[in-house]
Design a protein around this motif. Structure first.
Motif, short mmCIF file in Angstrom:
data_model
loop_
_atom_site.label_atom_id
_atom_site.label_comp_id
_atom_site.label_asym_id
_atom_site.label_seq_id
_atom_site.Cartn_x
_atom_site.Cartn_y
_atom_site.Cartn_z
N LYS A 75 0.83 -1.21 0.00
CA LYS A 75 0.00 0.00 0.00
C LYS A 75 0.86 1.26 0.00
CE LYS A 75 -3.33 2.55 2.83
NZ LYS A 75 -4.02 2.60 4.14
N ASP A 76 1.89 1.28 0.87
CA ASP A 76 2.78 2.45 0.94
C ASP A 76 3.61 2.60 -0.33
OD1 ASP A 76 1.82 2.91 3.48
OD2 ASP A 76 3.43 1.83 4.47
N ARG A 77 3.99 1.47 -0.92
CA ARG A 77 4.83 1.49 -2.12
C ARG A 77 4.11 2.13 -3.30
NH1 ARG A 77 6.91 1.93 -6.16
NH2 ARG A 77 8.59 0.75 -7.19
N SER A 80 -0.55 7.04 -3.76
CA SER A 80 -0.63 8.37 -4.36
C SER A 80 -1.98 8.95 -3.95
CB SER A 80 -0.52 8.32 -5.88
OG SER A 80 -1.69 7.79 -6.46
N LYS A 81 -2.07 10.27 -3.97
CA LYS A 81 -3.31 10.90 -3.52
C LYS A 81 -4.50 10.48 -4.38
CE LYS A 81 -4.66 15.30 -1.51
NZ LYS A 81 -4.28 16.72 -1.32
N LYS A 82 -4.27 10.30 -5.67
CA LYS A 82 -5.37 9.92 -6.57
C LYS A 82 -5.85 8.50 -6.29
CE LYS A 82 -4.06 12.93 -10.42
NZ LYS A 82 -3.67 12.99 -11.85
N ALA A 86 -8.98 3.97 -3.34
CA ALA A 86 -8.92 2.60 -3.85
C ALA A 86 -7.94 1.76 -3.04
CB ALA A 86 -8.52 2.60 -5.33
N LEU A 87 -6.78 2.33 -2.72
CA LEU A 87 -5.79 1.59 -1.94
C LEU A 87 -6.28 1.33 -0.52
CD1 LEU A 87 -2.45 3.29 -3.06
CD2 LEU A 87 -3.18 0.94 -3.51
N PHE A 88 -6.99 2.29 0.06
CA PHE A 88 -7.55 2.10 1.40
C PHE A 88 -8.53 0.93 1.42
CE2 PHE A 88 -11.16 2.86 4.25
CZ PHE A 88 -10.52 2.90 5.48
N LEU A 137 -12.30 7.18 5.77
CA LEU A 137 -12.78 6.98 4.40
C LEU A 137 -13.40 8.25 3.85
CD1 LEU A 137 -13.26 5.13 2.03
CD2 LEU A 137 -15.34 4.31 3.13
N ILE A 138 -14.21 8.93 4.65
CA ILE A 138 -14.86 10.16 4.20
C ILE A 138 -13.82 11.23 3.87
CG2 ILE A 138 -16.31 12.10 4.94
CD1 ILE A 138 -17.95 10.03 6.55
N ARG A 139 -12.80 11.35 4.73
CA ARG A 139 -11.76 12.35 4.50
C ARG A 139 -11.03 12.09 3.19
NH1 ARG A 139 -9.36 11.88 8.97
NH2 ARG A 139 -7.61 10.56 8.38
N MET A 140 -10.72 10.83 2.91
CA MET A 140 -10.01 10.50 1.67
C MET A 140 -10.89 10.75 0.44
SD MET A 140 -7.61 7.20 2.44
CE MET A 140 -8.98 6.13 2.89
#
Length: 234
Positions: A75-77, A80-82, A86-88, A137-140
């Motif tokens: 996930k860290d690798r 990206s903000k975009k 999806a990664l979360f 989740l809401i913040r992201m």
């Protein structure tokens, strides 16, 4: 019961006992490994505590720890903000799949799980999902959809106030769903509309209006899902 214990350990470790600084530093080269190890150790300790250091479940601790390290590394690798939302979601799904595999490997039959004595675990999980997990989740989602809100148009005090209000409203919605008092959700939404949307009627408030509207819909929706999940489990 082991299912709820492991899920509760995961939620506590990922959303309550993981400082924001750890998440940010995990993505940096050099120090990232150290904070990722800290995070995994917290999870392993929580699993050990919640399972009561049972000899039969000790093997789960290193398995969950190792899998958590690998999933977080990926996930860290690729962060990206975009891709944050999806990664979360993929990250949480992967962790839950590992928990399911571990429990299945322990010989638990999911169709015959007795939950009458484990309602406290289910309640804790439901509240964590409705408050802290939903907040993340809401913040992201808001950051990815409305990038312009990160500038001076949305000051820090408004963000903090929105966070507190959001958590409180989700606790109320969660309680209304559990109590099957659906009218209460309507009254709560109406009250918030009067106090919150009434001040956002001017044209130059369009961005803030979108922020509040999207955040409200997500907040109520996630809280109802959390309450529904609790009712389904119990």
């Amino acid at each position: 019961m082991i299912v709820l214990q492991l899920v509760l350990a995961h939620l506590l470790g990922d959303f309550i006992l993981q400082p924001t600084q750890w998440v940010e530093k995990r993505r940096k080269k050099g120090k990232g490994l150290v904070f990722r190890v800290y995070h995994v150790l917290v999870h392993m300790i929580l699993v050990a505590l919640l399972t009561g250091f049972s000899v039969d479940t000790l093997w789960m601790i290193p398995v969950i720890g190792a899998s958590h390290f690998g999933i977080d590394f990926l996930k860290d690798r690729f962060y990206s903000k975009k891709r944050a939302v999806a990664l979360f979601l993929l990250d949480q799904l992967a962790h839950l799949m590992v928990i399911a595999a571990v429990v299945y490997g322990d010989g638990v039959n999911f169709s015959n799980i007795e939950l009458s004595l484990e309602s406290i675990y289910a309640l804790a999980i439901g509240l964590l999902l409705a408050t802290y997990v939903s907040s993340v989740l809401i913040r992201m989602v808001l950051n990815s959809v409305l990038n312009e809100l990160t500038d001076s148009k949305m000051d820090e005090s408004m963000r903090k106030a929105g966070l507190i209000i959001g958590m409180l409203e989700r606790v109320f919605v969660f309680a209304f769903v559990v109590l099957n008092y659906w009218q209460g959700i309507g009254f709560l939404l109406a009250a918030k509309s009067i106090f919150r949307f009434g001040d956002l009627s001017q044209k130059d408030h369009r961005i803030k209006t979108e922020y509040v509207l999207i955040g409200t819909l997500l907040s109520f929706g996630l809280a109802m899902l959390s309450g529904g999940l609790y009712n389904w489990i119990t």
